[in-house]
Design a protein around this motif. Structure first.
Motif, PDB file in Angstrom:
ATOM      1  N   ILE A 162      16.664  16.809 -18.312  1.00  0.00           N
ATOM      2  CA  ILE A 162      16.784  17.476 -17.067  1.00  0.00           C
ATOM      3  C   ILE A 162      18.198  16.535 -16.727  1.00  0.00           C
ATOM      4  CG2 ILE A 162      15.981  17.264 -14.766  1.00  0.00           C
ATOM      5  CD1 ILE A 162      14.390  19.225 -16.161  1.00  0.00           C
ATOM      6  N   ARG A 163      18.826  17.655 -15.686  1.00  0.00           N
ATOM      7  CA  ARG A 163      20.093  17.303 -15.288  1.00  0.00           C
ATOM      8  C   ARG A 163      19.971  17.470 -13.590  1.00  0.00           C
ATOM      9  NH1 ARG A 163      25.050  18.848 -19.127  1.00  0.00           N
ATOM     10  NH2 ARG A 163      24.290  17.685 -21.057  1.00  0.00           N
ATOM     11  N   ALA A 164      20.054  16.701 -12.706  1.00  0.00           N
ATOM     12  CA  ALA A 164      19.587  16.661 -11.296  1.00  0.00           C
ATOM     13  C   ALA A 164      20.092  15.697 -10.440  1.00  0.00           C
ATOM     14  CB  ALA A 164      18.044  17.008 -11.230  1.00  0.00           C
ATOM     15  N   ASP A 165      19.928  16.046  -9.242  1.00  0.00           N
ATOM     16  CA  ASP A 165      20.357  15.021  -8.208  1.00  0.00           C
ATOM     17  C   ASP A 165      19.219  14.011  -8.110  1.00  0.00           C
ATOM     18  OD1 ASP A 165      21.046  13.564  -6.141  1.00  0.00           O
ATOM     19  OD2 ASP A 165      21.181  15.116  -4.506  1.00  0.00           O
ATOM     20  N   LEU A 166      19.360  13.060  -8.852  1.00  0.00           N
ATOM     21  CA  LEU A 166      18.221  11.864  -8.810  1.00  0.00           C
ATOM     22  C   LEU A 166      18.309  11.042  -7.667  1.00  0.00           C
ATOM     23  CD1 LEU A 166      18.487  10.968 -12.633  1.00  0.00           C
ATOM     24  CD2 LEU A 166      16.955  12.858 -11.459  1.00  0.00           C
ATOM     25  N   LEU A 174      10.183  15.676  -8.960  1.00  0.00           N
ATOM     26  CA  LEU A 174      10.074  16.780  -9.862  1.00  0.00           C
ATOM     27  C   LEU A 174      10.770  16.757 -11.267  1.00  0.00           C
ATOM     28  CD1 LEU A 174      10.422  20.103  -7.497  1.00  0.00           C
ATOM     29  CD2 LEU A 174       8.418  18.728  -8.217  1.00  0.00           C
ATOM     30  N   ALA A 175      11.918  15.924 -11.388  1.00  0.00           N
ATOM     31  CA  ALA A 175      12.495  15.708 -12.534  1.00  0.00           C
ATOM     32  C   ALA A 175      11.653  14.802 -13.480  1.00  0.00           C
ATOM     33  CB  ALA A 175      13.832  14.799 -12.243  1.00  0.00           C
ATOM     34  N   GLU A 176      10.926  13.932 -12.833  1.00  0.00           N
ATOM     35  CA  GLU A 176      10.236  12.817 -13.426  1.00  0.00           C
ATOM     36  C   GLU A 176       8.935  13.548 -13.960  1.00  0.00           C
ATOM     37  OE1 GLU A 176       9.315   9.521 -10.830  1.00  0.00           O
ATOM     38  OE2 GLU A 176      11.372   8.631 -11.166  1.00  0.00           O
ATOM     39  N   ALA A 177       8.344  14.453 -12.958  1.00  0.00           N
ATOM     40  CA  ALA A 177       7.006  15.219 -13.414  1.00  0.00           C
ATOM     41  C   ALA A 177       7.587  16.205 -14.513  1.00  0.00           C
ATOM     42  CB  ALA A 177       6.632  16.057 -12.183  1.00  0.00           C
ATOM     43  N   PHE A 178       8.634  16.765 -14.715  1.00  0.00           N
ATOM     44  CA  PHE A 178       8.956  17.444 -15.890  1.00  0.00           C
ATOM     45  C   PHE A 178       8.743  17.043 -17.216  1.00  0.00           C
ATOM     46  CE2 PHE A 178      11.420  20.062 -18.644  1.00  0.00           C
ATOM     47  CZ  PHE A 178      11.520  21.221 -18.298  1.00  0.00           C
ATOM     48  N   GLY A 179       9.018  15.813 -17.340  1.00  0.00           N
ATOM     49  CA  GLY A 179       8.555  14.875 -18.451  1.00  0.00           C
ATOM     50  C   GLY A 179       9.528  15.214 -19.699  1.00  0.00           C
ATOM     51  N   ALA A 180      10.656  15.721 -19.629  1.00  0.00           N
ATOM     52  CA  ALA A 180      11.600  15.430 -20.627  1.00  0.00           C
ATOM     53  C   ALA A 180      11.970  14.163 -21.136  1.00  0.00           C
ATOM     54  CB  ALA A 180      13.040  16.030 -20.388  1.00  0.00           C
ATOM     55  N   PRO A 181      12.469  13.770 -22.317  1.00  0.00           N
ATOM     56  CA  PRO A 181      12.587  12.483 -22.841  1.00  0.00           C
ATOM     57  C   PRO A 181      13.719  11.979 -22.136  1.00  0.00           C
ATOM     58  CG  PRO A 181      13.312  13.897 -24.492  1.00  0.00           C
ATOM     59  CD  PRO A 181      12.383  14.855 -23.453  1.00  0.00           C
ATOM     60  N   VAL A 221       8.948  23.729 -26.570  1.00  0.00           N
ATOM     61  CA  VAL A 221       7.724  23.013 -26.188  1.00  0.00           C
ATOM     62  C   VAL A 221       7.971  22.136 -25.034  1.00  0.00           C
ATOM     63  CG1 VAL A 221       6.134  21.062 -26.752  1.00  0.00           C
ATOM     64  CG2 VAL A 221       6.762  22.949 -28.461  1.00  0.00           C
ATOM     65  N   VAL A 222       9.098  21.069 -24.813  1.00  0.00           N
ATOM     66  CA  VAL A 222       9.374  20.436 -23.797  1.00  0.00           C
ATOM     67  C   VAL A 222       9.774  21.242 -22.657  1.00  0.00           C
ATOM     68  CG1 VAL A 222      10.861  18.685 -22.956  1.00  0.00           C
ATOM     69  CG2 VAL A 222      10.170  18.434 -25.186  1.00  0.00           C
ATOM     70  N   GLY A 223      10.453  22.223 -22.658  1.00  0.00           N
ATOM     71  CA  GLY A 223      10.700  23.022 -21.728  1.00  0.00           C
ATOM     72  C   GLY A 223       9.665  23.655 -20.777  1.00  0.00           C
ATOM     73  N   SER A 224       8.728  24.384 -21.824  1.00  0.00           N
ATOM     74  CA  SER A 224       7.614  25.346 -21.321  1.00  0.00           C
ATOM     75  C   SER A 224       6.486  24.261 -20.723  1.00  0.00           C
ATOM     76  CB  SER A 224       7.061  26.056 -22.477  1.00  0.00           C
ATOM     77  OG  SER A 224       6.596  25.223 -23.575  1.00  0.00           O
ATOM     78  N   ARG A 225       6.256  23.146 -21.155  1.00  0.00           N
ATOM     79  CA  ARG A 225       5.348  22.241 -20.703  1.00  0.00           C
ATOM     80  C   ARG A 225       5.994  21.592 -19.650  1.00  0.00           C
ATOM     81  NH1 ARG A 225       2.746  19.327 -26.347  1.00  0.00           N
ATOM     82  NH2 ARG A 225       1.761  21.291 -27.111  1.00  0.00           N
ATOM     83  N   ARG A 340       9.153   7.945 -28.123  1.00  0.00           N
ATOM     84  CA  ARG A 340       7.902   7.884 -27.776  1.00  0.00           C
ATOM     85  C   ARG A 340       7.465   9.155 -27.073  1.00  0.00           C
ATOM     86  NH1 ARG A 340       8.543   2.298 -26.771  1.00  0.00           N
ATOM     87  NH2 ARG A 340       8.506   2.993 -24.469  1.00  0.00           N
ATOM     88  N   ARG A 341       8.400   9.545 -25.895  1.00  0.00           N
ATOM     89  CA  ARG A 341       8.176  10.817 -25.368  1.00  0.00           C
ATOM     90  C   ARG A 341       8.214  12.011 -26.135  1.00  0.00           C
ATOM     91  NH1 ARG A 341       8.335  10.067 -19.800  1.00  0.00           N
ATOM     92  NH2 ARG A 341       8.592  12.390 -19.150  1.00  0.00           N
ATOM     93  N   ARG A 342       9.248  12.049 -27.176  1.00  0.00           N
ATOM     94  CA  ARG A 342       9.147  13.210 -28.149  1.00  0.00           C
ATOM     95  C   ARG A 342       8.066  13.209 -28.945  1.00  0.00           C
ATOM     96  NH1 ARG A 342      15.027  12.548 -30.327  1.00  0.00           N
ATOM     97  NH2 ARG A 342      14.715  14.700 -31.041  1.00  0.00           N
ATOM     98  N   SER A 343       7.543  12.094 -29.536  1.00  0.00           N
ATOM     99  CA  SER A 343       6.465  11.731 -30.370  1.00  0.00           C
ATOM    100  C   SER A 343       5.041  12.321 -29.665  1.00  0.00           C
ATOM    101  CB  SER A 343       6.530  10.799 -31.128  1.00  0.00           C
ATOM    102  OG  SER A 343       6.105   9.780 -30.370  1.00  0.00           O
ATOM    103  N   SER A 344       4.992  12.065 -28.556  1.00  0.00           N
ATOM    104  CA  SER A 344       3.782  12.201 -27.649  1.00  0.00           C
ATOM    105  C   SER A 344       3.284  13.635 -27.415  1.00  0.00           C
ATOM    106  CB  SER A 344       3.858  11.275 -26.253  1.00  0.00           C
ATOM    107  OG  SER A 344       4.874  12.165 -25.510  1.00  0.00           O
TER     108      SER A 344
END
Length: 348
Positions: A162-166, A174-181, A221-225, A340-344
């Motif tokens: 995710i690229r965003a204004d953190l 919302l960036a954290e909720a998205f759950g990208a690695p 998968v990462v994007g849709s979830r 870990r985020r990817r393998s989870s």
């Protein structure tokens, strides 16, 4: 029926273009753009899911660059698992924004303009400007949140991110909720959809993952979830399958390492790898196998993108490294967290 058991009033229909969608329903329509030189009409495809009760309005967009097809698949997966009868709020999906480029397999529009450098556009401007203006008026100005989906370009692949204004609390949540690695604090770029939409008051996430003209399963998968997690965070859907994931790896800056010599590159690193300054990233040989150069990391960090093209010219951007601190142990920890985020998540 007494007041305590009276049903809430029916939600007003959502109207866009020639489409009218009642509460609890979905509808498919289009927003006319222009005509091809043959006279054929060109329109932005549109799907609206309008929940029966009030809530945020969220847009999902993809293929702003015509060769970035992965986002179209991500939006398809999201829509296939959304029930408008149970939705709180409204979802506007525009899976193909650059229809001209999508039809021709081109990143850009026929006039060679980059649509993502043409926002907010103009009703009487170039083709790119007119499409941008249409999107701003019909989509962005009616939404609270937007998620714009992209891939790497020019034979490059990106770690799902995710690229965003953190620095903005609502965007960061919302960036954290998205759950990208991985998530990158990215400055707004003049002419981009994200910059124009942010100026209009929307909260915007930009997702990057995979490469152009490919549907990378991990990125899909990462994007849709991730989109479902954002909708859940906004209280638009109930989702019993939302996973608790490790804290995303975060970076405030990044940079590309470029080839010093031309030749045929052999990569020694992959997406999500931790590298220290001076590590060998790739070896470049000539056509008869003589080594002409070794590419070294110019910083300590995490590999978040790299070229997939073995033939490289002097000056080509080959490996994208994100700064996540100067301590090598911390970098290894960040890389392990990304793994870990990817393998989870199940990418099957």
């Amino acid at each position: 029926m007494n007041a305590a058991t009276r049903r809430p009033p029916r939600r007003e229909p959502f109207r866009i273009g020639d489409l009218e969608v009642a509460g609890g329903r979905s509808g498919t329509g289009e927003l006319p753009v222009s005509r091809l030189v043959t006279g054929t009409h060109i329109s932005l495809p549109l799907r609206v899911l309008h929940g029966p009760v009030d809530g945020p309005t969220v847009w999902l967009s993809a293929a702003v660059h015509g060769d970035e097809v992965a986002g179209v698949e991500i939006i398809r997966r999201v829509l296939a698992n959304l029930n408008p009868r149970k939705l709180r709020g409204t979802v506007l999906a525009v899976p193909i924004v650059n229809v001209h480029g999508f039809l021709s397999g081109d990143r850009y529009l026929p006039d060679r303009r980059d649509l993502n450098r043409s926002f907010p556009g103009s009703e009487h401007g170039s083709l790119a400007g007119r499409i941008a203006n249409l999107f701003m008026k019909q989509i962005v100005q009616r939404c609270d949140v937007g998620i714009d989906l992209h891939t790497g370009s020019d034979h490059r692949t990106n770690l799902p991110q995710i690229r965003a204004d953190l620095d903005d609390p609502a965007t960061r949540t919302l960036a954290e909720a998205f759950g990208a690695p991985f998530m990158l604090h990215a400055k707004l770029r003049d002419g981009s959809m994200r910059a124009a939409a942010t100026a209009a008051g929307a909260t915007v996430l930009l997702f990057e993952g995979g490469e152009a003209w490919r549907i990378d399963e991990e990125a899909a998968v990462v994007g849709s979830r991730g989109i479902r997690r954002v909708l859940h965070q906004l209280d638009m859907i109930d989702d019993d399958d939302v996973q608790v994931l490790p804290v995303p790896v975060e970076s405030r800056s990044s940079g590309w390492v470029r080839a010093r010599r031309s030749g045929i590159a052999s990569m020694h690193v992959g997406l999500g790898d931790a590298v220290a300054r001076g590590d060998t990233l790739a070896t470049i040989h000539d056509s008869v196998g003589v080594r002409v150069s070794s590419m070294k990391a110019n910083r300590t960090g995490l590999v978040i993108g790299h070229s997939r093209q073995p033939l490289v010219n002097q000056g080509d951007a080959i490996v994208h490294i994100a700064d996540v601190g100067s301590d090598v142990d911390a970098i290894e920890t960040a890389a392990a967290s990304a793994r870990r985020r990817r393998s989870s998540q199940d990418f099957s």
